[in-house]
Each structure stands twice: as C-alpha cells, then as structure tokens.
Design a protein around this motif. Structure first.
Motif, PDB file in Angstrom:
ATOM      1  N   MET A   1       1.114  -1.147   0.129  1.00  0.00           N
ATOM      2  CA  MET A   1      -0.003  -0.318  -0.038  1.00  0.00           C
ATOM      3  C   MET A   1       0.674   1.281  -0.027  1.00  0.00           C
ATOM      4  SD  MET A   1      -3.100   1.203   2.457  1.00  0.00           S
ATOM      5  CE  MET A   1      -3.126  -0.937   2.340  1.00  0.00           C
ATOM      6  N   LEU A   2       1.404   1.195   0.826  1.00  0.00           N
ATOM      7  CA  LEU A   2       2.682   2.513   0.778  1.00  0.00           C
ATOM      8  C   LEU A   2       3.892   2.646  -0.562  1.00  0.00           C
ATOM      9  CD1 LEU A   2       4.237   1.575   4.038  1.00  0.00           C
ATOM     10  CD2 LEU A   2       2.813   3.671   3.727  1.00  0.00           C
ATOM     11  N   GLY A   3       4.200   1.244  -0.897  1.00  0.00           N
ATOM     12  CA  GLY A   3       4.272   1.719  -2.120  1.00  0.00           C
ATOM     13  C   GLY A   3       3.913   1.738  -3.202  1.00  0.00           C
ATOM     14  N   THR A   4       2.688   1.649  -3.313  1.00  0.00           N
ATOM     15  CA  THR A   4       0.589   2.147  -4.170  1.00  0.00           C
ATOM     16  C   THR A   4       1.952   3.467  -4.063  1.00  0.00           C
ATOM     17  OG1 THR A   4       0.749   0.054  -4.303  1.00  0.00           O
ATOM     18  CG2 THR A   4      -0.351   1.255  -5.246  1.00  0.00           C
ATOM     19  N   SER A   5       1.070   3.936  -3.549  1.00  0.00           N
ATOM     20  CA  SER A   5       0.763   5.082  -2.644  1.00  0.00           C
ATOM     21  C   SER A   5       1.836   6.548  -2.957  1.00  0.00           C
ATOM     22  CB  SER A   5       0.136   5.702  -0.734  1.00  0.00           C
ATOM     23  OG  SER A   5      -0.484   5.018  -1.074  1.00  0.00           O
ATOM     24  N   LEU A   6       3.322   5.658  -2.888  1.00  0.00           N
ATOM     25  CA  LEU A   6       4.316   6.314  -3.820  1.00  0.00           C
ATOM     26  C   LEU A   6       4.523   6.665  -5.078  1.00  0.00           C
ATOM     27  CD1 LEU A   6       6.972   7.966  -2.893  1.00  0.00           C
ATOM     28  CD2 LEU A   6       7.887   5.166  -2.897  1.00  0.00           C
ATOM     29  N   PHE A   7       4.076   5.468  -5.664  1.00  0.00           N
ATOM     30  CA  PHE A   7       4.192   5.823  -6.815  1.00  0.00           C
ATOM     31  C   PHE A   7       2.511   7.141  -7.308  1.00  0.00           C
ATOM     32  CE2 PHE A   7       1.146   4.298 -10.645  1.00  0.00           C
ATOM     33  CZ  PHE A   7       2.321   4.738 -11.955  1.00  0.00           C
ATOM     34  N   LEU A   8       1.689   6.754  -7.080  1.00  0.00           N
ATOM     35  CA  LEU A   8       0.454   7.898  -7.096  1.00  0.00           C
ATOM     36  C   LEU A   8       0.453   9.382  -6.794  1.00  0.00           C
ATOM     37  CD1 LEU A   8      -2.251   5.898  -6.675  1.00  0.00           C
ATOM     38  CD2 LEU A   8      -2.319   5.720  -8.622  1.00  0.00           C
ATOM     39  N   THR A   9       1.407   9.183  -6.280  1.00  0.00           N
ATOM     40  CA  THR A   9       1.787  10.820  -5.799  1.00  0.00           C
ATOM     41  C   THR A   9       2.880  11.257  -6.243  1.00  0.00           C
ATOM     42  OG1 THR A   9       1.134  10.518  -3.019  1.00  0.00           O
ATOM     43  CG2 THR A   9       2.896  12.384  -3.745  1.00  0.00           C
ATOM     44  N   VAL A  10       3.889  10.383  -7.010  1.00  0.00           N
ATOM     45  CA  VAL A  10       5.157  10.898  -7.817  1.00  0.00           C
ATOM     46  C   VAL A  10       3.970  11.426  -8.689  1.00  0.00           C
ATOM     47  CG1 VAL A  10       7.049   9.644  -9.094  1.00  0.00           C
ATOM     48  CG2 VAL A  10       6.717   9.392  -7.115  1.00  0.00           C
ATOM     49  N   LEU A  11       3.227  10.349  -9.366  1.00  0.00           N
ATOM     50  CA  LEU A  11       2.962  10.202 -11.291  1.00  0.00           C
ATOM     51  C   LEU A  11       1.876  11.872 -10.884  1.00  0.00           C
ATOM     52  CD1 LEU A  11       2.425   8.507 -13.080  1.00  0.00           C
ATOM     53  CD2 LEU A  11      -0.601   7.721 -12.446  1.00  0.00           C
TER      54      LEU A  11
END
Length: 337
Positions: free
Chosen positions: A134-144
């Motif tokens: 969940m943390l990794g996916t959230s990081l990706f969406l934030t970077v996006l």
C-alpha cells in the motif's frame, strides 16, 4: 433501402445477444484447461485410475492437483482484476502492480517480516506485505501527480524505475543478511509447492476480486479526477483508498503464497479491451475468465516443456507478458503518430 438500413441494427442486436454465450464458451474452455491440469505431473494420475478407486491416485488428486489448479485460477483472476483496478485509478493502460512498485514493495514487506518476525504466522507476514504494498502504491500515485505527463508511455516508465529502486534496496538487505535464496522464492511465481493446507489464503483474493467487480464503476469515476468525482456525489479519497487496499491485499496474498507473476494485470485487461471494448461492467467477467485461462495455459506449458522438470509459471508469464507489453507499447506509439 429500409431493409438495408435495418440490417446493421439486427446484426448489432445479434452480436449483443451472443456476448453471454461467448463468455460461457470461454468459461468452458477454462474449465477444460483446469481438467487437463489435474492430470499433468510427475505422479501418474489418469481417469482410469480414479474410476478404478486407486487410493494413491485419489490422494495425489485431492492433496496436490486440485489445490494447485484452484490456486492457479484464483491467482489469475485476482491479479488480472487488480491490474484493471490499477489502470482505472491511474488512467493509464500500461500500469499494473508489477510495473508500479506494488509487487516489489510487498516483497520488501515479506523480507522485513522474515528479518524481525521470523516465527510469525503466514497471515502476519501477509498483512505486513500488504502494508508495504500500500505504501509503495501510494508513493507511485503521489509521484504521478507531481510530474508533468506529456505521454502515457512515461507512466509505466516511472513505475518501473520506482519498482527497480525498491527491488534494489530489498536485494541489498537480503544479500546483507544472507536471505537472497529466500527472496528469490517470492520474486518468481511458482505453483509447484502448493498442496492442501498451503493455498487456502488465496480464497481471500477471490473475495477481494468480487469487491473489485462491484466497485469497478467507482474506480472509473475516481480516475476522472477529484473534482469530477465529487461533483457526482462520490468520495474521491474513500474510493482511491478502497482501490489501494484491494490492489495491495491481492498483490500481498499472491506474493506470499505463490510469488510474483509479472505483467499479468497489464496484458489481460488490454487484450480484453481489444476484444470487447471499454465497458467496465462487461469487461470484468471477461478479464477474470481470460486471466484464469492464461495462467492455466502458462502453468501447463511450464510443466510439459521440460517434463519431468518444471519451469516456474512466473518465468513463462514473464516471457509472454514482456513480448505482449512491448507489442502494446509499439502499437500505442504507432497509433499516436
């Protein structure tokens, strides 16, 4: 002229009427693959042995072959739907858990659980892996959200680079603590070790896949942006959080039980979109059926290509999936020009 004008309408109605029939035919093909899967393996099991009441054949079937086949189907269905949810959330056809850092983050979580809680039950490791995913996916969406996206091809590149960084850090610590061999068991999907008592956690992903199907329209709306979602009376944050939880839990459960199966959630939704269009509600059952059939076919190929040895299904899916991924990228780039 009137007759000519009515022909396309009748043809369209006939095509729509045949869609459920086509889905049932596809489901029948998957069932046939599942039956074939039950009788492939080093231990000889045949229908004749079962009908004759051979105890060893029945034991092999119920303890090993049936759990393995059920696990293949559940993993194929869940990962394909998880990839579809990710694509709806990111509004991009070229993302899925293994190309945005979700799977790599789940693997990192399992490594952390192994280091600090080596005696923890598998459910605890799964939950830790889900939190990291969940943390990794959230990081990706934030970077996006923070970078200018001039082309859709940049999105998967960002996700692949992020996943590469997470995987590199995970590999470093696995090497540092002499856990590289253990780490490899999670990085390559393999169904060969699944028997009764070791696959049951995958039933969780079946429930999550149903929730994803029910909520598919919400993810489509959320992918349009926060303002658009709010105007329609939906909570953007709650919908995105639900998607994150579903994708993370599905990825974590599959990685813990089976290992990583890359590209599956990318290629299946794209293939279904090419076949039947972009209607979300109609696409999800097709994605589930095609995903299950694809993983079953790859698993069968892995078992027979070097019989009596076995090639992990993750390797087969990686080869086929990467080729299809490149094809989709080239096709999209050519279409853009």
């Amino acid at each position: 002229m009137p007759a000519l004008l009515h022909r396309p309408q009748r043809s369209l109605q006939h095509h729509r009427a045949n869609r459920p029939a086509a889905l049932w035919l596809a489901g029948g093909a998957v069932l046939l693959l599942a039956v074939v899967s039950l009788f492939i393996g080093v231990s000889a099991v045949s229908p004749a042995d079962l009908f004759s009441g051979d105890r060893d054949a029945w034991t092999t079937l119920l303890v090993s072959r049936v759990p393995r086949t059920v696990a293949v189907v559940l993993a194929g269905v869940a990962l394909s739907i998880a990839g579809f949810i990710m694509q709806l959330m990111a509004r991009n056809r070229f993302v899925e858990p293994s190309t945005v850092g979700t799977v790599e983050s789940a693997t990192a979580g399992i490594l952390v659980a192994t280091l600090f809680l080596p005696g923890a039950p598998i459910v605890v490791k799964m939950l830790i892996a889900a939190v990291f995913a969940m943390l990794g996916t959230s990081l990706f969406l934030t970077v996006l959200r923070r970078i200018p996206l001039r082309t859709t091809l940049l999105v998967p590149l960002v996700g692949i680079m992020l996943g590469g960084v997470i995987a590199a850090v995970t590999t470093f610590f696995a090497y540092r603590f002499d856990l590289l061999q253990t780490l490899n068991t999670w990085m390559i999907g393999d169904f060969s070790g699944l028997i009764r008592g070791r696959y049951e956690l995958l039933w969780i992903v079946a429930v999550l896949a149903v929730v994803g199907y029910i909520s598919a329209d919400r993810f489509t709306v959320a992918g349009m942006g926060e303002e658009f979602t709010t105007n329609l009376g939906l909570s953007y944050r709650n919908t995105m959080n639900l998607g994150l939880v579903l994708v993370s839990l599905i990825s974590a459960v599959v990685v813990v039980v089976v290992g990583a199966i890359p590209f599956l959630g990318l290629i299946i939704p794209n293939l279904v979109s090419l076949l039947i269009g972009d209607n979300v509600r109609r696409a999800v059952p097709w994605i589930a059926v095609v995903g299950a059939g694809f993983v079953l076919a790859c698993d069968i190929i892995g078992r027979v290509i070097r019989f009596p040895f076995e090639v992990p299904v993750g390797v087969i899916v990686s080869v086929v999936g990467s080729a299809l991924f490149i094809t989709l990228l080239v096709r999209r780039n050519a279409g853009a020009q």
